[in-house]
Design a protein around this motif. Sequence first.
Motif, mmCIF file in Angstrom:
data_model
loop_
_atom_site.group_PDB
_atom_site.id
_atom_site.type_symbol
_atom_site.label_atom_id
_atom_site.label_comp_id
_atom_site.label_asym_id
_atom_site.label_seq_id
_atom_site.Cartn_x
_atom_site.Cartn_y
_atom_site.Cartn_z
ATOM 1 N N TYR A 132 0.618 10.333 -5.587
ATOM 2 C CA TYR A 132 0.794 9.376 -6.681
ATOM 3 C C TYR A 132 -0.498 8.595 -6.926
ATOM 4 O O TYR A 132 -0.930 8.422 -8.069
ATOM 5 C CB TYR A 132 1.941 8.424 -6.346
ATOM 6 N N GLN A 133 -1.130 8.134 -5.838
ATOM 7 C CA GLN A 133 -2.342 7.321 -6.002
ATOM 8 C C GLN A 133 -3.484 8.130 -6.601
ATOM 9 O O GLN A 133 -4.223 7.639 -7.463
ATOM 10 C CB GLN A 133 -2.752 6.731 -4.656
ATOM 11 N N VAL B 111 -5.951 3.120 1.062
ATOM 12 C CA VAL B 111 -7.106 2.893 0.195
ATOM 13 C C VAL B 111 -8.389 2.846 1.024
ATOM 14 O O VAL B 111 -9.426 3.395 0.630
ATOM 15 C CB VAL B 111 -6.940 1.590 -0.615
ATOM 16 N N THR C 36 0.808 -1.231 0.000
ATOM 17 C CA THR C 36 0.000 0.000 0.000
ATOM 18 C C THR C 36 0.832 1.268 0.000
ATOM 19 O O THR C 36 0.313 2.350 0.236
ATOM 20 C CB THR C 36 -0.928 0.017 1.227
ATOM 21 N N GLN D 208 -2.836 8.699 -10.330
ATOM 22 C CA GLN D 208 -3.015 7.492 -11.124
ATOM 23 C C GLN D 208 -4.464 7.001 -11.138
ATOM 24 O O GLN D 208 -4.872 6.306 -12.070
ATOM 25 C CB GLN D 208 -2.107 6.371 -10.580
ATOM 26 N N ASN D 209 -5.233 7.364 -10.091
ATOM 27 C CA ASN D 209 -6.595 6.838 -9.956
ATOM 28 C C ASN D 209 -7.578 7.951 -9.583
ATOM 29 O O ASN D 209 -8.015 8.037 -8.432
ATOM 30 C CB ASN D 209 -6.634 5.740 -8.882
ATOM 31 N N VAL E 60 2.521 2.898 -2.489
ATOM 32 C CA VAL E 60 2.837 3.440 -3.818
ATOM 33 C C VAL E 60 3.297 4.890 -3.676
ATOM 34 O O VAL E 60 2.640 5.673 -2.997
ATOM 35 C CB VAL E 60 1.585 3.390 -4.721
#
Length: 246
Positions: A185-186, A162, A32, A189-190, A34
């Motif tokens: 970053y997360q 998350v 987790t 990317q999402n 990232v």
Amino acid sequence: MKFSNLVCAAALALAGTAASAQESLSVGVTTTGVPFTFIDTSTQDPTGAMVDLAAAIAEDIGRTPEFEVMQFSGLIQGLKIGRIDLISAGMFATDTRKEVVDFSQTVYSYGDAMFVAADDETEYAIDDLEGEVVGAQIGTTFADQLQAMGTFSEVKLYDSLVDIMRDVQLGRIKAGFGDKPIIGYQIAQNPQLGVRLVEGYEPMGMGQVALAVSKENPELLEQVNASISEMKESGELEDIFGKYGL
């Protein structure tokens, strides 16, 4: 004579097995963190900046890395009981952690970030959240700092970022806190995560990321530090982190 040969062969086989075991380096990582540590969905293998760093260190000291995926909160315990030899994750070298493990020299520095639901346009300061429910990952310095403030109605603890993002997006908690480069970053990317970074947020503090080894293994710590020093001088350390946008 034949019995003697068998004994010698058995001894050599045992020696070879011991040598192979000694050459491995068990490295604790998380899924987790990232872009520090995560799972490559195409290969199902651990990857990330701290994974690449540990692999480079292992190669430098003549050992084969074997990555063990664990919950962040279980990394230090895994090191203490000998399940792993090395922690290579986005872990801060805090005074409390230094009481139970030894840390290498610093490899990266950063602070925390606050995130809220994507449709919440308010640029909060931390004092604005007095009386609210907020979230942080269990075992992190951010969770400890938020709890020590004593101004929130509750600081909920989660196993992963998350999970925090899900509850922020669903309105179950007002805001979440965690590692700024990981969150940034997360979200990049999402976008479907439904959360955003709070602009202008002042971090509660800056942390120094380092690798950790058991206090019973000073020789490994010396080897790790020597390898990191060489990578800093050659520019390899900067290249490893730069590969992941850090």
